[in-house]
Design a protein around this motif. Structure first.
Motif, short mmCIF file in Angstrom:
data_model
loop_
_atom_site.label_atom_id
_atom_site.label_comp_id
_atom_site.label_asym_id
_atom_site.label_seq_id
_atom_site.Cartn_x
_atom_site.Cartn_y
_atom_site.Cartn_z
N VAL A 1 -2.14 -3.48 4.13
CA VAL A 1 -1.51 -3.70 2.83
C VAL A 1 -0.16 -4.40 3.01
CG1 VAL A 1 -0.51 -2.55 0.80
CG2 VAL A 1 -2.70 -1.78 1.73
N PHE A 2 0.59 -3.98 4.02
CA PHE A 2 1.87 -4.61 4.32
C PHE A 2 1.67 -6.10 4.62
CE2 PHE A 2 4.80 -6.10 7.60
CZ PHE A 2 6.02 -5.87 7.00
N GLN A 3 0.69 -6.40 5.44
CA GLN A 3 0.45 -7.78 5.86
C GLN A 3 0.04 -8.68 4.71
OE1 GLN A 3 -2.48 -6.94 8.81
NE2 GLN A 3 -0.98 -6.38 10.38
N LEU B 1 9.47 -9.32 -0.77
CA LEU B 1 10.19 -8.25 -0.09
C LEU B 1 9.89 -6.91 -0.73
CD1 LEU B 1 12.29 -7.22 1.96
CD2 LEU B 1 14.04 -7.67 0.22
N GLU B 2 9.90 -6.85 -2.05
CA GLU B 2 9.62 -5.58 -2.72
C GLU B 2 8.22 -5.06 -2.36
OE1 GLU B 2 9.88 -3.34 -7.01
OE2 GLU B 2 9.93 -5.52 -6.99
N GLY B 3 7.23 -5.94 -2.35
CA GLY B 3 5.88 -5.54 -1.97
C GLY B 3 5.83 -5.00 -0.56
N LYS B 4 6.51 -5.67 0.35
CA LYS B 4 6.55 -5.22 1.74
C LYS B 4 7.25 -3.87 1.87
CE LYS B 4 6.22 -9.75 3.93
NZ LYS B 4 4.92 -9.60 4.51
N LEU B 5 8.35 -3.68 1.14
CA LEU B 5 9.08 -2.41 1.20
C LEU B 5 8.28 -1.27 0.58
CD1 LEU B 5 12.74 -3.59 0.55
CD2 LEU B 5 11.73 -2.85 2.72
N ILE B 6 7.51 -1.56 -0.44
CA ILE B 6 6.62 -0.53 -1.02
C ILE B 6 5.57 -0.14 0.01
CG2 ILE B 6 4.81 -0.16 -2.76
CD1 ILE B 6 6.60 -1.84 -4.70
#
Length: 191
Positions: free
Chosen positions: A10-12, A17-22
Motif C-alpha cells: 500500500v505504501f509503494q 506524502l499524505e498517502g505515504k504517511l497514512i
C-alpha cells in the motif's frame, strides 16, 4: 523459491506524502500496536519556529495545529543539538507543569511519548512525536521499530520539502526572466 505479499505494498502504491504517511501509520499499528499517534513538526531555521507539519490525530485536536519557537522549549532545543531520542514513559510527571504542550497531551489522554529528532545529512529538520494512551510503552524492540519508521518519515518529509523548494526556485527564476523581458507580464505572473 518462495514469494510472500509485501506488507508495504500500500505504501509503494501511494503518490502523495499524505498517502505515504497514512500507509506508514498503518505499518506502525502492526509493529507497535500501543503507539496510537505520531506527528511531525518541521523546524524553520529563519524564524526559529517549530510547526506541526503532519499528524495522525483528528483535525479537532488542538495539538494538530501547534507551533512554538524552538528557543522557548529548552528540552526540545537540547534534543535538536544532541540528536538523541527522548522517552517519557509516564507523562503524569508533567501534571503540575506550566507547559502548554504537556497539558494538551495530558488533556487528550496521552500517557507516554517518544520524541525523535529528524536529521537529514546531519542537518536538523524537526521532530517526530510518537504517543500512546498507555504508560511504559516505549521500551525494548519497540524503540528499534520506531527509529526505523522515524528514518523513513524523515526521508519522506525531506523529499517533499526539497521538491517544494525546487518548484519555488523554478517559479522565481521564470518570474525573474519574464520581468526582465516584459515588465507588465512579469508583474501579472507575480500576482
Amino acid at each position: 523459491m518462495q514469494f510472500f505479499p509485501s506488507q508495504w505494498q500500500v505504501f509503494q502504491q501511494q503518490t502523495t506524502l499524505e498517502g505515504k504517511l497514512i500507509a506508514v501509520a498503518e505499518q506502525l499499528r502492526l509493529l507497535c500496536a500501543d503507539v496510537q499517534r505520531f506527528s511531525v513538526a518541521v523546524y524553520d531555521e529563519k524564524t526559529d519556529m517549530l510547526k506541526t507539519y503532519y499528524s495522525t490525530s483528528h483535525a479537532d485536536e488542538a495539538i494538530t495545529r501547534y507551533q512554538a519557537r524552538l528557543n522557548t522549549v529548552p528540552s526540545l532545543k537540547q534534543l535538536s543539538q544532541t540528536a538523541t531520542p527522548r522517552i517519557i514513559n509516564d507523562l503524569s510527571c508533567f501534571n503540575d507543569s506550566d507547559s502548554h504542550h504537556s497539558q494538551l497531551l495530558l488533556s487528550q489522554g496521552w500517557r507516554s511519548s517518544c520524541t525523535l529528532p529528524m536529521r537529514y545529512s546531519d542537518s536538523f529538520m524537526g521532530f517526530i512525536f510518537f504517543n500512546s494512551r498507555k504508560t511504559d510503552v516505549f521500551v525494548g524492540h519497540q524503540l528499534i521499530h520506531l527509529e526505523l519508521i522515524g528514518q523513513l518519515i524523515t526521508m519522506l518529509v525531506h523529499d517533499e520539502i526539497a521538491q517544494a523548494r525546487t518548484l519555488k526556485a523554478a517559479v522565481q527564476s521564470a518570474l525573474a526572466l519574464s520581468c526582465g523581458r516584459d515588465e507588465e507580464t512579469g508583474q501579472h505572473l507575480a500576482r
